[in-house]
Every structure is written in structure tokens, then in C-alpha cells.
Design a protein around this motif. Structure first.
Motif, mmCIF file in Angstrom:
data_model
loop_
_atom_site.group_PDB
_atom_site.id
_atom_site.type_symbol
_atom_site.label_atom_id
_atom_site.label_comp_id
_atom_site.label_asym_id
_atom_site.label_seq_id
_atom_site.Cartn_x
_atom_site.Cartn_y
_atom_site.Cartn_z
ATOM 1 N N CYS A 44 33.578 -16.881 47.613
ATOM 2 C CA CYS A 44 33.231 -17.001 49.020
ATOM 3 C C CYS A 44 31.797 -16.529 49.251
ATOM 4 O O CYS A 44 31.409 -15.467 48.767
ATOM 5 N N HIS A 46 30.566 -15.349 51.891
ATOM 6 C CA HIS A 46 30.470 -14.228 52.824
ATOM 7 C C HIS A 46 30.237 -12.910 52.089
ATOM 8 O O HIS A 46 29.233 -12.254 52.305
ATOM 9 N N ALA A 47 31.164 -12.542 51.223
ATOM 10 C CA ALA A 47 31.000 -11.280 50.495
ATOM 11 C C ALA A 47 31.578 -11.368 49.089
ATOM 12 O O ALA A 47 31.954 -10.353 48.504
ATOM 13 N N GLY A 48 31.655 -12.584 48.567
ATOM 14 C CA GLY A 48 32.035 -12.748 47.165
ATOM 15 C C GLY A 48 33.519 -12.722 46.861
ATOM 16 O O GLY A 48 33.903 -12.614 45.696
ATOM 17 N N GLY A 49 34.375 -12.822 47.896
ATOM 18 C CA GLY A 49 35.816 -12.870 47.634
ATOM 19 C C GLY A 49 36.165 -14.100 46.808
ATOM 20 O O GLY A 49 35.470 -15.114 46.856
ATOM 21 N N CYS A 63 39.504 -17.888 53.064
ATOM 22 C CA CYS A 63 39.239 -16.817 52.107
ATOM 23 C C CYS A 63 40.206 -15.658 52.392
ATOM 24 O O CYS A 63 40.376 -15.259 53.541
ATOM 25 N N ILE A 65 39.929 -12.535 51.820
ATOM 26 C CA ILE A 65 39.351 -11.210 52.068
ATOM 27 C C ILE A 65 39.134 -10.944 53.563
ATOM 28 O O ILE A 65 39.698 -9.992 54.118
ATOM 29 N N HIS A 66 38.339 -11.768 54.223
ATOM 30 C CA HIS A 66 38.101 -11.580 55.667
ATOM 31 C C HIS A 66 38.476 -12.813 56.470
ATOM 32 O O HIS A 66 38.109 -12.941 57.627
ATOM 33 N N ARG A 67 39.143 -13.745 55.801
ATOM 34 C CA ARG A 67 39.681 -14.946 56.446
ATOM 35 C C ARG A 67 38.625 -15.883 57.038
ATOM 36 O O ARG A 67 38.888 -16.553 58.040
ATOM 37 N N TYR A 68 37.471 -15.929 56.448
ATOM 38 C CA TYR A 68 36.518 -16.959 56.822
ATOM 39 C C TYR A 68 37.106 -18.302 56.409
ATOM 40 O O TYR A 68 37.853 -18.384 55.425
HETATM 41 S S1 FES Z 1 34.554 -12.411 51.308
HETATM 42 FE FE1 FES Z 1 35.392 -14.256 52.023
HETATM 43 S S2 FES Z 1 35.554 -13.956 54.152
HETATM 44 FE FE2 FES Z 1 34.598 -12.151 53.455
#
Ligand code: FES
Length: 111
Positions: A44, A46-49, A63, A65-68
Motif C-alpha cells: 500500500c 499509504h504506509a507500506g501495508g 488495505c 492496515i488503515h482501510r484505504y
Molecule cells: S498502510 Fe494501507 S491504508 Fe495505511
């Protein structure tokens, strides 16, 4: 376009599931959304999830992790996210699933 066979037909993920595969040493996620197969980058933006633990909803990849959310057809992030993921073309052939990579993209990153 450079095409790689990535899975035999029996290995294709079942409906609404995600499988991570390795293509020439690099990870790609194969996503089965309502019986349509997509290939995406595995991490991802956003933050690598990792998308491996994610899921599909309304044509989007979520995703874990934070549901993006990312549109599986275009790769675009949901409104307000301002990001996107790479979506690679897929082709189901007689002998299995193939994923295509742009030559320029391929040689630039993995040459
Ligand atoms: S790492 Fe994917 S939404 Fe934050």
C-alpha cells in the motif's frame, strides 16, 4: 508489453480472495473480485501495508492496515487519499494466468 505466466488455472485465488505471488523475484497481488482477476502491486502506498490481508468491496481493494481503498480497474485511491496503486493487465490463457508489464516500466525498475 512483457507477459509472464504467474499461476496455473487451479492456483487462481477463489472469489473475493487475494494471493501474493512472486514474478521474477518481485511481489504482485492477484485479486479475485467477483470472479474477475486483477494484478496489483503488493504494498500500500499509504504506509507500506501488505494487501495480502486485505479484501474487496464495491470493486475496490481495501488495505487491511488503515482501510484505504483503491479502485481495481484504475488503481486510483478513494476521494481524498490522493494516491494510487499500479494495476497490471491480466490474461487468462489455456495454460493459466498471465500478467503483463510495460517494457519501459520493467526495465526501469527491474532491468
Ligand atoms: S498502510 Fe494501507 S491504508 Fe495505511
Amino acid at each position: 508489453m512483457r507477459w509472464f505466466k504467474v499461476l496455473n488455472k487451479a492456483q487462481i485465488p477463489t472469489i473475493d480472495s487475494i494471493k501474493t505471488i512472486t514474478v521474477d523475484g518481485r511481489q504482485v497481488c492477484i485479486v479475485n473480485n467477483a470472479d474477475k482477476i486483477f494484478a496489483t502491486q503488493s504494498y500500500c502506498p499509504h504506509a507500506g501495508g501488505h494487501f495480502d490481508g486485505g479484501w474487496c468491496k464495491n470493486g475496490n481493494l481495501i488495505c487491511p492496515i488503515h482501510r484505504y481503498e483503491y479502485n481495481l480497474e484504475t488503481g486510483r485511491g478513494a476521494e481524498g487519499q490522493g494516491d494510487y496503486i499500479n494495476i497490471y493487465p491480466t490474461e487468462l490463457r489455456e495454460d493459466g494466468l498471465y500478467v503483463g508489464f510495460e517494457e519501459s516500466w520493467w526495465s526501469k525498475l527491474w532491468g
